[in-house]
Design a protein around this motif. Structure first.
Motif, PDB file in Angstrom:
ATOM      1  N   ALA A 168       0.825  -1.213   0.000  1.00  0.00           N
ATOM      2  CA  ALA A 168       0.000   0.000   0.000  1.00  0.00           C
ATOM      3  C   ALA A 168       0.857   1.260   0.000  1.00  0.00           C
ATOM      4  N   ALA A 305      -7.024  -4.494  -5.050  1.00  0.00           N
ATOM      5  CA  ALA A 305      -6.159  -3.320  -4.924  1.00  0.00           C
ATOM      6  C   ALA A 305      -5.832  -2.706  -6.277  1.00  0.00           C
ATOM      7  N   LEU A 326      -5.553   7.303  -1.976  1.00  0.00           N
ATOM      8  CA  LEU A 326      -6.333   6.079  -1.924  1.00  0.00           C
ATOM      9  C   LEU A 326      -5.537   4.956  -1.257  1.00  0.00           C
ATOM     10  N   SER A 327      -4.255   4.867  -1.560  1.00  0.00           N
ATOM     11  CA  SER A 327      -3.399   3.852  -0.943  1.00  0.00           C
ATOM     12  C   SER A 327      -3.095   4.177   0.511  1.00  0.00           C
ATOM     13  N   VAL A 330      -5.557   3.097   3.171  1.00  0.00           N
ATOM     14  CA  VAL A 330      -5.448   1.716   3.633  1.00  0.00           C
ATOM     15  C   VAL A 330      -4.183   1.520   4.451  1.00  0.00           C
ATOM     16  N   THR A 366     -17.117  -5.521  -0.663  1.00  0.00           N
ATOM     17  CA  THR A 366     -16.324  -4.576  -1.444  1.00  0.00           C
ATOM     18  C   THR A 366     -16.496  -4.817  -2.941  1.00  0.00           C
ATOM     19  N   TYR A 383     -13.345   5.479  -1.670  1.00  0.00           N
ATOM     20  CA  TYR A 383     -12.937   5.547  -0.268  1.00  0.00           C
ATOM     21  C   TYR A 383     -13.674   4.530   0.605  1.00  0.00           C
ATOM     22  N   GLN A 386     -12.220   1.156   0.092  1.00  0.00           N
ATOM     23  CA  GLN A 386     -10.922   1.042   0.731  1.00  0.00           C
ATOM     24  C   GLN A 386     -11.050   0.897   2.238  1.00  0.00           C
ATOM     25  N   CYS A 387     -12.022   1.559   2.832  1.00  0.00           N
ATOM     26  CA  CYS A 387     -12.229   1.456   4.285  1.00  0.00           C
ATOM     27  C   CYS A 387     -12.541   0.016   4.698  1.00  0.00           C
ATOM     28  N   GLN A 389     -11.349  -2.550   3.330  1.00  0.00           N
ATOM     29  CA  GLN A 389     -10.102  -3.309   3.266  1.00  0.00           C
ATOM     30  C   GLN A 389      -9.287  -3.211   4.554  1.00  0.00           C
TER      31      GLN A 389
END
Length: 523
Positions: A168, A305, A326-327, A330, A366, A383, A386-387, A389
């Motif tokens: 990430a 991802a 975005l990365s 996470v 997801t 977002y 990603q949350c 994840q």
């Protein structure tokens, strides 16, 4: 209450009240931290150079096709090395071997931007892939060997951090170096971290005697069949989409020849007295389930991802700098989520199978939400995905690690590490090939369907459309095909998650945290 033999049965009965576990000494903790940083160094080196590859190719005037080999050669060498690194680590001692691998990774990384020509750069990338592939397997070995049972899961959380947090960070660091500093730092960033690793490992890990006598029974058949087998398969997978898979003679040789050599390798490993892979460990239900689930989980995590970044880059022309938030969303919370998940799994009343199932359900959610994406989706729309994840990745990876390692004595650690890391990295190559192969197929399919629905160019031209309007229409068709392709990839990943979820109530058996049973002897 009696305890089951950890080598023959996966179940454990809690008996912690009668067991005294030694505490972790401060000096040894420094050495283990050095091993953790060394593994993280290898992951960062791999990921950052991959995300910065477009800038690297531009700076060195390397074309796209030639540039793909920079990644392919590195990955092939990296994956092939992980099969054999634990054997060499035990032979040369964990301390000496790891420090040597870190120094080699630093040296070849420093030399890569200074390469006088493309051929030299290819050689340096292969050598760096070999050196970097030696590092992650060492972390599992030292965790199983040195960590007290009470904190063993936290050590495994450290390994999980290299597999989740490290990748990430790839995009943000690549953006930092290429946008604000110098593209060469994509290679050179590992030098200061490598120095810290070497100092910590040298001061912290105990000195073991060399075991060079192991070379007298070296598994030459396994080495000479396994190394080219893995390298050929990874090369075929990573170059397959570009060269049109089995329509290319080169890809056919790589895949068919690699598969044949792999079969020779596995048969040899079953019968060899000193193997690299101890295939008999697969008789343990939780170990076999762990490796099976690991392969699917890596495909799932890599795919989920990759899809947002691919969508933002191809639809909205995002560069790594624009995709970095975005990365980071996470990466940073994982520093908290991983130890919290380890603490949860360390509770005797918590069943790791249902923690894993919860993580898979979050992954399914997801993918289900992502399948409704449109061309209007920008970074902010991802977002929420990603949350999910942040919670899903630690639950999935740590539960797998717990199932694979629980009940293993330190003497089995090198075999478990070789098999676990090899499956993990090979599955990442499979995931890349799957995303590229399915993506190309579905993009072409949707493009053909959309064009058929619009009618042929002659009919459209009769409606009064000029060349500029036709070009705009073609762009919109291509854009929509990419969106539909990304949605299809999310659905494929959802199918992978569902398949893994169906295995949870069937294959693994209940296990307890390491501290609840008498730890196996290291002698």
């Amino acid at each position: 209450m009696s305890t089951a033999d950890p080598l023959t049965n996966d179940t454990q009965a809690p008996s912690a009240s009668r067991v005294h576990h030694p505490a972790l000494r401060f000096r040894l903790a420094i050495g283990l931290t050095g091993m953790l940083l060394a593994s993280l160094l290898a992951i960062l080196n791999e990921q950052v150079t991959a995300f910065a590859m477009a800038d690297i190719q531009g700076a060195l005037s390397i074309g796209h096709d030639d540039g793909t080999w920079l990644t392919t050669l590195f990955e092939a060498a990296n994956v092939a090395t992980m099969v054999f690194a634990p054997w060499f680590g035990i032979t040369f001692t964990l301390k000496r071997f790891t420090i040597g691998a870190v120094l080699a990774t630093m040296l070849f990384g420093f030399l890569c931007p200074l390469a006088p020509n493309l051929s030299t750069l290819y050689v340096l990338r292969v050598l760096q892939g070999i050196a970097g592939g030696c590092l992650p397997p060492m972390l599992i070995i030292v965790a199983l060997r040195y960590l007290p049972p009470k904190i063993k899961l936290y050590g495994l959380a450290g390994y999980a951090m290299t597999a989740t947090f490290g990748p990430a960070l790839g995009t943000p660091l690549a953006a930092l170096w290429t946008e604000y500093v110098d593209w060469r730092l994509a290679f050179w960033q590992i030098v200061p971290l490598g120095i810290v690793c070497c100092v910590a490992i040298q001061r912290g890990l105990p000195d073991d005697p060399l075991k060079l006598e192991r070379f007298r029974s070296f598994n030459w058949t396994g080495f000479l069949s396994g190394c080219p087998a893995i390298a050929m398969l990874v090369t075929g997978l990573l170059q397959g989409d570009r060269l049109d898979w089995l329509n290319s003679d080169f890809i056919c040789v790589m895949l068919i020849g690699g598969t044949a050599l792999l079969a020779v390798f596995l048969v040899n490993e079953w019968f060899h007295p000193l193997p690299f892979f101890k295939l008999q460990l697969l008789s343990r239900r939780n170990f076999s389930h762990g490796l099976t689930t690991l392969a699917g989980a890596v495909i799932l995590l890599v795919g989920v991802a990759a899809i947002p970044g691919q969508h933002l880059a191809r639809i909205h022309a995002y560069r790594p700098l624009q995709a970095a938030p975005l990365s980071l969303l996470v990466a940073l919370p994982l520093l908290v989520a991983l130890p919290l998940t380890a603490a949860l799994l360390n509770l005797k009343r918590v069943d790791s199978r249902w923690v894993m199932a919860t993580g898979l359900c979050l992954m399914i959610a997801t993918c289900a939400m992502g399948s409704f994406m449109t061309s209007e989706w920008i970074r902010d729309d991802f977002y929420l995905l990603q949350c999910l994840q942040i919670a899903a990745q630690p639950m999935l990876i740590l539960a797998i690690l717990m199932g694979v390692t629980t009940g293993l004595p330190p003497t089995e650690g090198p075999f478990a590490s070789a098999m676990f890391n090899s499956v993990k990295t090979f599955s990442a190559a499979v995931a890349t090939a799957l995303i590229e192969g399915i993506g190309t197929h579905r993009e072409r399919f949707h493009s053909n369907v959309l064009v058929d629905q619009l009618g042929n160019r002659t009919f459209i031209a009769h409606q009064g459309m000029d060349t500029a309007q036709l070009a705009q229409l073609a762009h919109r068709v291509h854009e929509q095909a990419l969106v539909l392709m990304s949605a299809d990839l999310y659905r494929v990943m959802a199918c992978v998650a569902v398949a893994l979820l169906l295995l949870v109530p069937v294959l693994p058996v209940r296990i307890y945290p390491p501290w609840t049973a008498t730890p196996p002897s290291s002698k």
